[in-house]
Write a protein that holds these residues in place. Sequence first.
Motif, mmCIF file in Angstrom:
data_model
loop_
_atom_site.group_PDB
_atom_site.id
_atom_site.type_symbol
_atom_site.label_atom_id
_atom_site.label_comp_id
_atom_site.label_asym_id
_atom_site.label_seq_id
_atom_site.Cartn_x
_atom_site.Cartn_y
_atom_site.Cartn_z
ATOM 1 N N LYS A 104 0.832 -1.189 0.000
ATOM 2 C CA LYS A 104 0.000 0.000 0.000
ATOM 3 C C LYS A 104 0.874 1.249 0.000
ATOM 4 O O LYS A 104 2.055 1.201 0.360
ATOM 5 C CB LYS A 104 -0.940 0.016 1.208
ATOM 6 N N MET A 105 0.273 2.360 -0.424
ATOM 7 C CA MET A 105 0.968 3.638 -0.490
ATOM 8 C C MET A 105 0.350 4.592 0.521
ATOM 9 O O MET A 105 -0.835 4.478 0.889
ATOM 10 C CB MET A 105 0.878 4.235 -1.893
ATOM 11 N N VAL A 106 1.159 5.537 0.976
ATOM 12 C CA VAL A 106 0.707 6.488 1.980
ATOM 13 C C VAL A 106 1.383 7.828 1.712
ATOM 14 O O VAL A 106 2.498 7.884 1.166
ATOM 15 C CB VAL A 106 1.035 5.980 3.410
ATOM 16 N N ARG A 107 0.693 8.915 2.064
ATOM 17 C CA ARG A 107 1.287 10.238 1.907
ATOM 18 C C ARG A 107 2.441 10.423 2.890
ATOM 19 O O ARG A 107 2.454 9.862 3.986
ATOM 20 C CB ARG A 107 0.236 11.321 2.153
ATOM 21 N N GLU A 108 3.416 11.232 2.474
ATOM 22 C CA GLU A 108 4.600 11.437 3.311
ATOM 23 C C GLU A 108 4.250 12.113 4.628
ATOM 24 O O GLU A 108 4.825 11.782 5.677
ATOM 25 C CB GLU A 108 5.633 12.272 2.555
ATOM 26 N N ASP A 109 3.335 13.087 4.606
ATOM 27 C CA ASP A 109 3.003 13.763 5.856
ATOM 28 C C ASP A 109 2.328 12.819 6.842
ATOM 29 O O ASP A 109 2.525 12.924 8.066
ATOM 30 C CB ASP A 109 2.126 14.986 5.573
ATOM 31 N N VAL A 110 1.539 11.879 6.340
ATOM 32 C CA VAL A 110 0.911 10.897 7.227
ATOM 33 C C VAL A 110 1.963 9.974 7.832
ATOM 34 O O VAL A 110 1.931 9.660 9.036
ATOM 35 C CB VAL A 110 -0.151 10.091 6.459
ATOM 36 N N LEU A 111 2.916 9.562 7.024
ATOM 37 C CA LEU A 111 3.969 8.671 7.528
ATOM 38 C C LEU A 111 4.839 9.381 8.556
ATOM 39 O O LEU A 111 5.244 8.778 9.568
ATOM 40 C CB LEU A 111 4.819 8.181 6.354
ATOM 41 N N ILE A 112 5.144 10.643 8.358
ATOM 42 C CA ILE A 112 5.958 11.392 9.311
ATOM 43 C C ILE A 112 5.201 11.608 10.612
ATOM 44 O O ILE A 112 5.767 11.525 11.716
ATOM 45 C CB ILE A 112 6.383 12.734 8.689
ATOM 46 N N SER A 113 3.914 11.872 10.514
ATOM 47 C CA SER A 113 3.113 12.102 11.726
ATOM 48 C C SER A 113 3.016 10.841 12.578
ATOM 49 O O SER A 113 2.876 10.929 13.807
ATOM 50 C CB SER A 113 1.714 12.583 11.339
ATOM 51 N N ARG A 114 3.081 9.682 11.933
ATOM 52 C CA ARG A 114 3.027 8.439 12.713
ATOM 53 C C ARG A 114 4.205 8.312 13.667
ATOM 54 O O ARG A 114 4.077 7.731 14.751
ATOM 55 C CB ARG A 114 3.036 7.232 11.769
ATOM 56 N N SER A 115 5.359 8.834 13.268
ATOM 57 C CA SER A 115 6.556 8.722 14.102
ATOM 58 C C SER A 115 6.626 9.805 15.171
ATOM 59 O O SER A 115 7.646 9.912 15.863
ATOM 60 C CB SER A 115 7.805 8.788 13.221
ATOM 61 N N GLY A 116 5.592 10.604 15.326
ATOM 62 C CA GLY A 116 5.570 11.624 16.355
ATOM 63 C C GLY A 116 6.213 12.929 15.950
ATOM 64 O O GLY A 116 6.357 13.829 16.788
ATOM 65 N N ARG A 117 6.605 13.065 14.691
ATOM 66 C CA ARG A 117 7.209 14.307 14.226
ATOM 67 C C ARG A 117 6.179 15.163 13.501
ATOM 68 O O ARG A 117 5.129 14.670 13.074
ATOM 69 C CB ARG A 117 8.395 14.017 13.308
ATOM 70 N N THR A 118 6.505 16.428 13.326
ATOM 71 C CA THR A 118 5.639 17.365 12.616
ATOM 72 C C THR A 118 6.243 17.677 11.254
ATOM 73 O O THR A 118 7.386 18.133 11.176
ATOM 74 C CB THR A 118 5.469 18.675 13.417
ATOM 75 N N PRO A 119 5.508 17.442 10.150
ATOM 76 C CA PRO A 119 6.053 17.730 8.810
ATOM 77 C C PRO A 119 6.050 19.232 8.527
ATOM 78 O O PRO A 119 5.069 19.788 8.025
ATOM 79 C CB PRO A 119 5.118 16.962 7.875
ATOM 80 N N LEU A 120 7.146 19.900 8.850
ATOM 81 C CA LEU A 120 7.255 21.339 8.628
ATOM 82 C C LEU A 120 7.688 21.618 7.187
ATOM 83 O O LEU A 120 8.200 20.748 6.484
ATOM 84 C CB LEU A 120 8.268 21.944 9.599
ATOM 85 N N LYS A 121 7.510 22.864 6.759
ATOM 86 C CA LYS A 121 7.879 23.267 5.393
ATOM 87 C C LYS A 121 8.165 24.754 5.374
ATOM 88 O O LYS A 121 7.646 25.528 6.190
ATOM 89 C CB LYS A 121 6.754 22.935 4.410
ATOM 90 N N HIS A 122 8.996 25.126 4.432
ATOM 91 C CA HIS A 122 9.285 26.535 4.152
ATOM 92 C C HIS A 122 9.117 26.722 2.651
ATOM 93 O O HIS A 122 9.945 26.268 1.858
ATOM 94 C CB HIS A 122 10.709 26.905 4.590
#
Length: 659
Positions: free
Chosen positions: A82-100
């Motif tokens: 299965k495929m998953v969005r990167e922001d969802v995968l990052i949020s699973r690890s307890g991190r916040t997907p920040l961007k500039h």
Amino acid sequence: MIRDIDGKKLKALAGGRNAAGARKKEAGTGIVHAADNVTLLLQCAHDWDALAEVRRDHERNARYKDGDQWGDVVPDPDHPGKMVREDVLISRSGRTPLKHNYLQQFLKNIVGHMINSPPQSVVYARTRDDEQLGNMLTNALQANHDLNRINRLDIAALIELCLAGVVCVKVRYDFWSTKNRRDGKLDLVNINRLFYNADTEDVRLFDLRRVGELHDYTFSDLVRYFAAGPGDVEALTRIYGACRDREQLESVYGGQGGQLRNLSFLVPGDAAKYRVIEAWEKVGRWVLYCHDYADGTEEVHTDLKMADVEAINARRIEAGTAAGLLPEDVKLVFAAEQYEYFWRVRYLTPNGHCLREEETPFEHQEHPYIIMTLPPVDGRYRGVLSDIIDLQRTVNRLLSMLDFIIGSSAKGLLMVPEECLPQDMTLEDFSREYVKANGVVLIRKGAGDKLPRQISTNGTNVGAWELLNMELNVMQQITGLSGAVQGQAARAGTPSSLYAQETSNSLTNYAMLYECFSLYCKERDEKLLKVIMQYTDERRYIEINGKGYDEAARFYEPEMVRKILSWNLVVTRSTDTPVFRQMSDDLLFELLKAGQIPLEVFLSNSSALPFADKLLADMKALKEQAAGQMNPELLAQVQQQAGQNADPRAMEMMQRFMG
């Protein structure tokens, strides 16, 4: 013009033999191509599928530009297959997907330079005799630009070049309800609706054979564009099925612009609309080239046969010999068959019906589209943003990493030995008293040297900040967004010439992009001008006028246009920047002070004075008023000098005229 002429005319034309005599060519069998709409539809579908990679890059670049920079899908490690969005995968690890969002700033700078230096299309005449016509067509072209809101179209076109590397506009002549008349119209074609033969190799797209777009019409639009009577309405209903209750149908696009992102070739995204495929195809045919030596005309005929030309020549020889000419002295028609290409358009339904078919109606003998791409390599091109998306992703990853490191580092951690806690105080009471202003904590007797100790570690000193600064510097070098380009204040002691040179050098990174955009505008305006010259057949007032043009250029004169050939005019782009206008005004002011030009010339050409037009009109009115009033003393002197030698009757008429 090929026609039968009498013997008297043939006798007058006799004087030399035909260069080609009565030469003729055997007619071949020819190839008859059936109008196979389904075959053309499949070819167009293949062309549209071949541009899928361009559409994906466009959608991804637009998503990154709008701030959705963690939307790429990656394999899900927790659910294989299965495929998953990167922001969802990052949020699973307890991190916040920040961007500039650096890409938005990059695009704003590119568009900002184009807005601050707006080019204008000017029609130049190659000969001085056509200069007045060039001024008139310049006014007509700029007036049509205002009608089409060309500034907004240019901004959108430049953004499309950055996102997809290709931009397309459709040039046609249609009715404007706001003006209650027909005029040139420009339509920017979305990349998701565009298709053309994907095997093009020429960087100028000279090998284009098919081009078209997908239309989604309401049933009323279908009737307006393709029905010539009530019978056609019934035919459209049968082709597309029973007319549905469109007021009750709702389509789920999945957000703003979803109808374009999820587009299909045959099925429209809106259930209340009907798909029409507009397909322009370059096809070949055998034609008859004819040169009439009687009047020197050259024509190409599609319906004339070689036997018809032979019959005309036979009648001419008969009429010429009857007039006393030799057969070899009669001016005949030379004809030869040749193969030529022409553009044809068909409007197809998804099931293969052809709603309308016609040969190109334009005198430029081409399709109505202007397609401009960034310089392709091996037939492939990419948008400008595709080159810096990886840098943007690296910056976002470093920001998220730094945020996670800072959030998980020990900051103000208090370590309290158990021997220090008083018997009547819990650990929570101890921590509250510890952070309280002027707090007092009682240490248990016998604790010794085991006192509470606070720990604060610096977990970010792992080189992430240096790597982030390096990535930002690399991105700045690649994009060319230096401080000078962004208008930031220069360092102390920086000369103005050096600051201007830094700005110019930074803009070199955009030179290819602006050159492609300039070529797009030039080709678009040339085709638009040809369409205006072809279809505008009535004299009309041009709403917008340049200051440097005379009164004759304020009206569009079709009779003047018919006398000009297209190669006598050239459309180019002139610069209209504030610096250029300031330099022009300074030069005009110096000429005015030196007495080289009168005040009227300065006012008519200056762009710095907002009241120049009113002042020029007032001066003209005063001059006209002064011309009607003559000084009485000067009038008496003129009459006395004229009365000495003039005819008395002329003097009487002059006195009667002067009152």
